[in-house]
Design a protein around this motif. Structure first.
Motif, mmCIF file in Angstrom:
data_model
loop_
_atom_site.group_PDB
_atom_site.id
_atom_site.type_symbol
_atom_site.label_atom_id
_atom_site.label_comp_id
_atom_site.label_asym_id
_atom_site.label_seq_id
_atom_site.Cartn_x
_atom_site.Cartn_y
_atom_site.Cartn_z
ATOM 1 N N HIS A 302 0.808 -1.227 0.000
ATOM 2 C CA HIS A 302 0.000 0.000 0.000
ATOM 3 C C HIS A 302 0.839 1.274 0.000
ATOM 4 O O HIS A 302 0.406 2.298 0.524
ATOM 5 C CB HIS A 302 -0.936 0.024 1.216
ATOM 6 C CG HIS A 302 -2.056 -0.956 1.102
ATOM 7 N ND1 HIS A 302 -3.077 -0.805 0.220
ATOM 8 C CD2 HIS A 302 -2.298 -2.121 1.743
ATOM 9 C CE1 HIS A 302 -3.918 -1.824 0.332
ATOM 10 N NE2 HIS A 302 -3.461 -2.639 1.254
ATOM 11 N N LYS A 305 -0.863 3.971 -3.078
ATOM 12 C CA LYS A 305 -2.178 4.505 -2.735
ATOM 13 C C LYS A 305 -2.488 4.044 -1.315
ATOM 14 O O LYS A 305 -2.897 2.923 -1.104
ATOM 15 C CB LYS A 305 -3.202 3.938 -3.720
ATOM 16 C CG LYS A 305 -4.628 4.424 -3.512
ATOM 17 C CD LYS A 305 -5.479 4.017 -4.727
ATOM 18 C CE LYS A 305 -6.955 4.258 -4.506
ATOM 19 N NZ LYS A 305 -7.610 3.183 -3.732
ATOM 20 N N CYS A 307 -3.608 4.991 2.913
ATOM 21 C CA CYS A 307 -4.809 5.072 3.722
ATOM 22 C C CYS A 307 -5.619 6.326 3.382
ATOM 23 O O CYS A 307 -5.061 7.373 3.077
ATOM 24 C CB CYS A 307 -4.409 5.105 5.200
ATOM 25 S SG CYS A 307 -5.832 5.134 6.298
ATOM 26 N N CYS A 321 -1.732 0.572 11.632
ATOM 27 C CA CYS A 321 -2.704 0.141 10.612
ATOM 28 C C CYS A 321 -3.631 -0.927 11.169
ATOM 29 O O CYS A 321 -4.840 -0.918 10.949
ATOM 30 C CB CYS A 321 -2.012 -0.440 9.385
ATOM 31 S SG CYS A 321 -0.477 0.335 8.876
ATOM 32 N N CYS A 324 -6.754 -0.223 13.466
ATOM 33 C CA CYS A 324 -7.989 0.227 12.832
ATOM 34 C C CYS A 324 -8.542 -0.788 11.842
ATOM 35 O O CYS A 324 -9.747 -0.916 11.693
ATOM 36 C CB CYS A 324 -7.760 1.552 12.105
ATOM 37 S SG CYS A 324 -7.421 2.917 13.236
ATOM 38 N N HIS A 325 -7.687 -1.513 11.153
ATOM 39 C CA HIS A 325 -8.158 -2.371 10.055
ATOM 40 C C HIS A 325 -8.244 -3.854 10.394
ATOM 41 O O HIS A 325 -8.862 -4.616 9.668
ATOM 42 C CB HIS A 325 -7.247 -2.183 8.828
ATOM 43 C CG HIS A 325 -7.371 -0.831 8.200
ATOM 44 N ND1 HIS A 325 -8.483 -0.422 7.523
ATOM 45 C CD2 HIS A 325 -6.509 0.233 8.196
ATOM 46 C CE1 HIS A 325 -8.311 0.821 7.089
ATOM 47 N NE2 HIS A 325 -7.126 1.242 7.501
ATOM 48 N N ARG A 346 -12.527 -2.339 6.037
ATOM 49 C CA ARG A 346 -12.402 -0.926 5.708
ATOM 50 C C ARG A 346 -12.629 -0.109 6.977
ATOM 51 O O ARG A 346 -11.858 0.769 7.315
ATOM 52 C CB ARG A 346 -13.451 -0.603 4.654
ATOM 53 C CG ARG A 346 -13.235 0.714 4.011
ATOM 54 C CD ARG A 346 -14.147 0.906 2.814
ATOM 55 N NE ARG A 346 -13.821 2.162 2.199
ATOM 56 C CZ ARG A 346 -12.947 2.294 1.224
ATOM 57 N NH1 ARG A 346 -12.360 1.247 0.713
ATOM 58 N NH2 ARG A 346 -12.652 3.491 0.738
HETATM 59 C C1 HEC Z 1 -7.144 5.785 12.897
HETATM 60 C C2 HEC Z 1 -7.478 4.566 12.203
HETATM 61 C C3 HEC Z 1 -6.672 4.214 10.968
HETATM 62 C C4 HEC Z 1 -5.335 3.963 10.902
HETATM 63 C C5 HEC Z 1 -4.284 4.046 12.009
HETATM 64 C C6 HEC Z 1 -5.083 3.537 9.549
HETATM 65 N N1 HEC Z 1 -6.226 3.561 8.834
HETATM 66 FE FE1 HEC Z 1 -6.475 3.044 6.868
HETATM 67 N N2 HEC Z 1 -8.374 3.685 6.904
HETATM 68 C C7 HEC Z 1 -9.064 4.091 8.020
HETATM 69 C C8 HEC Z 1 -10.429 4.410 7.650
HETATM 70 C C9 HEC Z 1 -11.512 4.875 8.606
HETATM 71 C C10 HEC Z 1 -10.534 4.186 6.255
HETATM 72 C C11 HEC Z 1 -11.771 4.325 5.388
HETATM 73 C C12 HEC Z 1 -11.949 5.708 4.930
HETATM 74 C C13 HEC Z 1 -13.199 5.777 4.079
HETATM 75 O O1 HEC Z 1 -13.888 4.796 3.895
HETATM 76 O O2 HEC Z 1 -13.459 6.872 3.609
HETATM 77 C C14 HEC Z 1 -9.229 3.710 5.816
HETATM 78 C C15 HEC Z 1 -8.931 3.359 4.523
HETATM 79 C C16 HEC Z 1 -7.787 2.667 4.133
HETATM 80 C C17 HEC Z 1 -7.549 2.099 2.834
HETATM 81 C C18 HEC Z 1 -8.479 2.137 1.643
HETATM 82 C C19 HEC Z 1 -8.130 3.378 0.858
HETATM 83 C C20 HEC Z 1 -8.986 3.592 -0.360
HETATM 84 O O3 HEC Z 1 -8.825 4.628 -0.977
HETATM 85 O O4 HEC Z 1 -9.828 2.725 -0.680
HETATM 86 C C21 HEC Z 1 -6.313 1.523 2.864
HETATM 87 C C22 HEC Z 1 -5.604 0.793 1.737
HETATM 88 C C23 HEC Z 1 -5.775 1.757 4.193
HETATM 89 N N3 HEC Z 1 -6.690 2.438 4.946
HETATM 90 C C24 HEC Z 1 -4.522 1.312 4.615
HETATM 91 C C25 HEC Z 1 -3.956 1.678 5.821
HETATM 92 C C26 HEC Z 1 -2.598 1.410 6.164
HETATM 93 C C27 HEC Z 1 -1.591 0.677 5.285
HETATM 94 C C28 HEC Z 1 -2.390 1.940 7.400
HETATM 95 C C29 HEC Z 1 -1.084 1.965 8.200
HETATM 96 C C30 HEC Z 1 0.036 2.615 7.533
HETATM 97 C C31 HEC Z 1 -3.643 2.525 7.841
HETATM 98 N N4 HEC Z 1 -4.559 2.354 6.853
HETATM 99 C C32 HEC Z 1 -3.831 3.136 9.076
HETATM 100 C C33 HEC Z 1 -8.560 4.179 9.313
HETATM 101 C C34 HEC Z 1 -7.218 3.999 9.659
#
Ligand code: HEC
Ligand code: HEC
Ligand code: HEC
Ligand code: HEC
Ligand code: HEC
Ligand code: HEC
Ligand code: HEC
Length: 520
Positions: A302, A305, A307, A321, A324-325, A346
Motif C-alpha cells: 500500500h 495509494k 490510507c 494500521c 484500525c483495520h 475498511r
Molecule cells: C485511525 C485509524 C486508521 C489507521 C491508524 C489507519 N487507517 Fe487506513 N483507513 C481508516 C479508515 C476509517 C478508512 C476508510 C476511509 C473511508 O472509507 O473513507 C481507511 C482506509 C484505508 C484504505 C483504503 C483506501 C482507499 O482509498 O480505498 C487503505 C488501503 C488503508 N486504509 C490502509 C492503511 C494502512 C496501510 C495503514 C497503516 C500505515 C492505515 N490504513 C492506518 C482508518 C485507519
C-alpha cells in the motif's frame, strides 16, 4: 500413504534440530511449538472456584508432581478427583486440560485463563447444571495441537501411552515426514532433497499447510475416498477434507477462522496468491505484536495509494494500521479470548449479525454433493432450521451410493429422530454390516432390539459400543436396564456403578442404582 506408514517416516523435531539448530531454537519458544504437553506441577498456579449453575466447587492443587482437580458440592458429601495429565494451549491466552481413564482420554471441564490469571469453567460447559467428565478427546483435537499422536484403532478416544510423542506442532507437520531427507543429508547429499518447503509449493498446496489447522469453517467433512489417508504437507487439503463456510452476510464477521477471514478481505481478493499467512507471519518466529512490523507488511503493498483516513487521525493512533483495520474481537471458537479479525476491514464493524437464508458454500473446489450433505447434517445439530435441507441431501446421497457408511449412519439417525423406526432400523443394520465397529449405529440399533424383545442382542451391541468409549452414560444406563430385565441384578448394579465412576454427577444411573438396590 496410510496412517501407519506416515507415522513411521516422521522423525520428530529433535532430529531436525541436529542440523537446523538456529531455526529449532527460534521455533521452540512459539505458541505453536508449545501448544500441548504433559502437565508439570509449576505449569499453572493452584486455585479454586465454584461454578454457579452446577454448584460444583473445583480445587486445583499440586499433588504427586502433577496437578489434581478436586470437585465437591456444598452441602453434600459428594466429591472426587482427577489427575490432570495433559494440557492443550500454550497458555498465551488459556489452557485446557485432559485426563485419562484407562487408555481413554477426556476433557476436563475447567481451564486456566492467563489473561485473568484464573481458573474457570471451560468454554462449552458454562451453562451445564451438572458436572460433565465424559467429553471424549477425539483425534481432531490432538491432531491440531500435538504431533505424532497415537490413537488406538477402533476406539473413539483411546490412545496408547503417551497419547502423542510430541506436544505442539512439530517441524514435520509443515514440512512433511523427514526420514528420506534426513538420510540423504546424513549421507552428505549436496542439495536439500525430499523435504517440503511450503514457500516452494503452488499456492493451493502452500496454503493447505496452515489451513490443515487454521481453517475451521462451519463444517469440516472427511472426503469419501480419502479412506484412512491423512493430509500431508505438499498435498492439497481438499484431497482429504471438504470445508464448508457460510457466505459473508453484509460485513458480518461470520467466518470462523483466520484463513477464511483473510480470504474474504479485499487485500486477498485483489492480490490473489501473493498474499498468504507467510506475508505477515514468520512460521518459525514468535508472534510479532509491534505496530511497526505489520505496518511494513501493509506498506509493502500500500505504499502508492495508502490510507484514506486523515493523517492526523492516524497519527493519534500511532499510525497503527492493524489497530484500525484488523481489530481484535471475540472469538467464536475459544471464548474469554480475543482474536484478531483477519478480514482486514475498511471500517471496524459494529454489531452486525443479521441472519438471512443461508447456504453452506464449499471453500475449496471439488467438494461433492455427499460432502455437502454431511456438512448440513453437522450444522443441523445446532441449527434446527437446516434439518430438512440436511435430510433431503442425505436421502439423495444415500440413494446414489449404498456403501457410503458416513452418509448412511447420518441418515439413519435423522430418520430415527423423526420417529421413522421402519426406515431407521434397516439402515442401522446396513451400517453395522459395512462397519461392525460403528458406535452410533450399535447404540441406536440396541434400542430397536430391546423393543423387539431381543434383550441379549441389545446387550451385546451396547457392550460393543462401550469398548469404543466406556464413558457413555446413556448407553451404560440402558445396558443396566436390559441386564436388570434379564434378571441379572448384580451385573446391572455393577454397570451402574461403573457409569458413576466415569460420570460421578450423572442423575439417571444414581436413581436406578437406588431402585435396584431397593429391589435386591
Ligand atoms: C485511525 C485509524 C486508521 C489507521 C491508524 C489507519 N487507517 Fe487506513 N483507513 C481508516 C479508515 C476509517 C478508512 C476508510 C476511509 C473511508 O472509507 O473513507 C481507511 C482506509 C484505508 C484504505 C483504503 C483506501 C482507499 O482509498 O480505498 C487503505 C488501503 C488503508 N486504509 C490502509 C492503511 C494502512 C496501510 C495503514 C497503516 C500505515 C492505515 N490504513 C492506518 C482508518 C485507519
Ligand atoms: C543431517 C542434517 C540434517 C537433518 C537431520 C535435517 N536437515 Fe533439513 N537440511 C539439511 C541441509 C544441509 C539442507 C540444505 C541447506 C539448507 O537449506 O540449510 C536442508 C534443507 C532443509 C529445508 C529446505 C528445503 C528446500 O527445498 O528449501 C527444509 C524445509 C528442511 N531442511 C527441513 C528439515 C526438517 C523438517 C528436518 C527434520 C525432519 C530436517 N530438515 C533434518 C540438513 C539436515
Ligand atoms: C482444526 C484444528 C483445531 C482443533 C480440532 C482444535 N483446535 Fe484448539 N486451536 C486451534 C488453533 C489454530 C488455535 C489458535 C487460535 C485460533 O486460530 O483460533 C487454537 C487455540 C486453542 C486454545 C487457546 C490457546 C492459547 O493460549 O492461545 C485452546 C485452550 C485450545 N485451542 C484447546 C483446544 C481443545 C481442548 C481442542 C479439542 C477438544 C481443540 N482446541 C481443538 C486449532 C484447533
Ligand atoms: C507452522 C509451519 C512450520 C513449522 C512448524 C516449521 N516450519 Fe520450517 N518453514 C515453514 C515455511 C512456511 C517455510 C518457508 C519460509 C519462507 O521461505 O517464506 C519454512 C522454511 C524452512 C526452512 C528453509 C528456509 C529457511 O528458513 O532456512 C528450513 C530449513 C525449515 N523451515 C526448518 C524447520 C525446522 C527444523 C522446523 C522445526 C524446528 C520447522 N521448520 C518448523 C513452515 C514451518
Ligand atoms: C498442526 C496444526 C497447525 C499448523 C499446521 C499450523 N498451525 Fe498455527 N497454530 C496452531 C495452534 C494450535 C495454535 C495456537 C497455539 C497456542 O496454543 O498458543 C497456532 C498459533 C499460530 C499463531 C499465533 C502464534 C503465537 O505465538 O501466538 C500464528 C501466527 C500461526 N499459528 C500461524 C501459522 C502459519 C502461518 C501456519 C502455516 C505456515 C500455521 N500456523 C500452521 C496450529 C497449527
Ligand atoms: C499482498 C499485498 C497486500 C498486503 C500485504 C496488504 N494489502 Fe490491503 N489491499 C491490497 C489490495 C491489492 C487491495 C485492493 C486495492 C486497493 O484498495 O488498493 C487492498 C485493499 C485494502 C483495503 C480496502 C478494503 C476495502 O474493503 O475496500 C484496506 C483497508 C487495506 N487493504 C488495508 C491493509 C492493511 C491494514 C494491511 C496490513 C495489515 C494490508 N492491507 C496488507 C493488497 C495488500
Ligand atoms: C495482513 C497481515 C496478516 C496476514 C496475511 C495474516 N495475519 Fe495473522 N495476524 C496478523 C495480526 C496483525 C495479528 C495480531 C498480532 C498481535 O497480537 O498484535 C495476527 C494474529 C494471528 C494469530 C494469533 C491470534 C489472534 O487472532 O490474534 C494467529 C493464530 C494468526 N494470526 C494466524 C494467521 C493465519 C493462519 C494466517 C493465514 C491464513 C494469517 N494469520 C495471516 C496479521 C496477519
Amino acid at each position: 500413504m496410510t496412517m501407519a506408514a506416515w507415522a513411521n517416516e516422521e522423525m520428530g523435531s529433535g532430529v531436525c534440530a541436529e542440523c537446523h539448530a538456529a531455526i529449532a531454537k527460534q521455533y521452540a519458544i512459539t505458541g505453536m511449538a508449545r501448544t500441548a504437553g504433559a502437565v508439570s506441577p509449576r505449569l499453572v498456579p493452584a486455585g479454586e472456584f465454584t461454578h454457579a449453575p452446577s454448584s460444583v466447587r473445583y480445587r486445583l492443587e499440586e499433588k504427586d508432581k502433577g496437578i489434581e482437580m478436586q470437585f465437591s458440592r456444598a452441602g453434600s458429601d459428594w466429591s472426587g478427583a482427577r489427575r490432570l495429565e495433559w494440557f492443550v494451549g500454550s497458555g498465551g491466552l488459556g489452557r485446557s486440560f485432559l485426563f485419562s481413564a484407562g487408555s481413554f482420554l477426556f476433557q476436563a471441564p475447567i481451564s486456566y485463563y492467563a489473561s485473568s490469571g484464573k481458573w474457570q469453567i471451560s468454554p462449552g460447559y458454562e451453562r451445564l447444571p451438572r458436572m460433565d467428565l465424559t467429553r471424549a478427546v477425539e483425534g481432531a483435537c490432538l491432531q491440531c495441537h500435538a504431533s505424532r499422536t497415537q490413537p488406538i484403532a477402533g476406539t473413539q478416544n483411546g490412545f496408547a501411552q503417551p497419547p502423542f510423542l510430541e506436544g505442539g506442532v512439530s517441524c514435520e507437520r509443515c514440512h512433511g515426514a523427514g526420514k528420506a531427507h534426513v538420510e540423504a543429508m546424513r549421507r552428505g547429499a549436496k542439495a536439500s532433497t525430499a523435504i517440503v518447503n511450503p514457500a516452494k509449493l503452488d499456492a493451493a498446496a502452500r496454503d493447505s499447510v496452515c489451513a490443515q489447522c487454521h481453517l475451521t469453517g462451519a463444517a469440516r467433512v472427511a472426503r469419501r475416498n480419502a479412506g484412512s489417508a491423512r493430509y500431508q504437507p505438499g498435498a492439497r487439503l481438499s484431497d482429504t477434507l471438504a470445508v464448508f463456510v457460510w457466505p459473508q452476510m453484509d460485513g458480518s464477521p461470520d467466518a470462523t477462522s483466520h484463513y477464511e477471514r483473510l480470504n474474504r478481505s479485499a487485500c486477498k481478493k485483489a492480490s490473489g496468491d501473493k498474499l498468504w499467512c507467510g506475508s505477515c507471519h514468520d512460521p518459525h518466529g514468535a508472534r510479532e505484536q509491534s505496530a511497526a512490523h505489520y505496518r511494513a507488511r501493509c506498506e509493502s503493498c500500500h505504499r502508492q495509494k495508502g490510507c484514506a483516513e486523515k493523517a492526523a487521525v492516524r497519527q493519534a493512533r500511532g499510525n497503527d494500521c492493524v489497530a484500525c483495520h484488523m481489530p481484535k474481537g471475540e472469538s467464536h471458537m475459544v471464548e474469554h479470548v480475543a482474536f484478531t479479525d483477519h478480514g482486514i476491514v475498511r471500517r471496524a464493524p459494529g454489531a452486525m449479525r443479521e441472519r438471512g437464508a443461508r447456504e453452506l458454500t464449499a471453500f475449496f473446489p471439488g467438494a461433492e454433493e455427499r460432502d455437502l450433505a454431511m456438512a448440513y447434517s453437522v450444522v443441523a445439530m445446532t441449527e434446527p432450521a437446516v434439518r430438512l435441507r440436511a435430510l433431503q441431501l442425505l436421502e439423495a446421497a444415500a440413494a446414489r451410493d449404498k456403501e457410503d457408511v458416513a452418509v448412511l449412519a447420518q441418515l439413519a439417525q435423522f430418520r430415527d429422530r423423526m420417529g421413522r423406526a421402519d426406515l431407521a432400523e434397516p439402515l442401522y443394520e446396513r451400517v453395522l454390516l459395512l462397519d461392525p465397529g460403528h458406535g452410533a449405529a450399535a447404540v441406536n440399533l440396541g434400542i430397536y432390539r430391546v423393543k423387539r424383545g431381543d434383550t441379549a442382542g441389545a446387550i451385546s451391541l451396547w457392550e460393543r459400543a462401550l469398548r469404543r468409549n466406556p464413558a457413555q452414560t446413556g448407553v451404560r444406563t440402558n445396558l443396566a436396564v436390559a441386564l436388570a430385565q434379564s434378571g441379572k441384578l448384580a451385573e446391572a448394579e455393577a454397570a451402574l456403578l461403573q457409569a458413576l465412576e466415569y460420570d460421578p454427577d450423572a442423575e439417571a444411573p444414581r436413581r436406578l442404582l437406588g431402585e435396584i438396590r431397593g429391589r435386591r
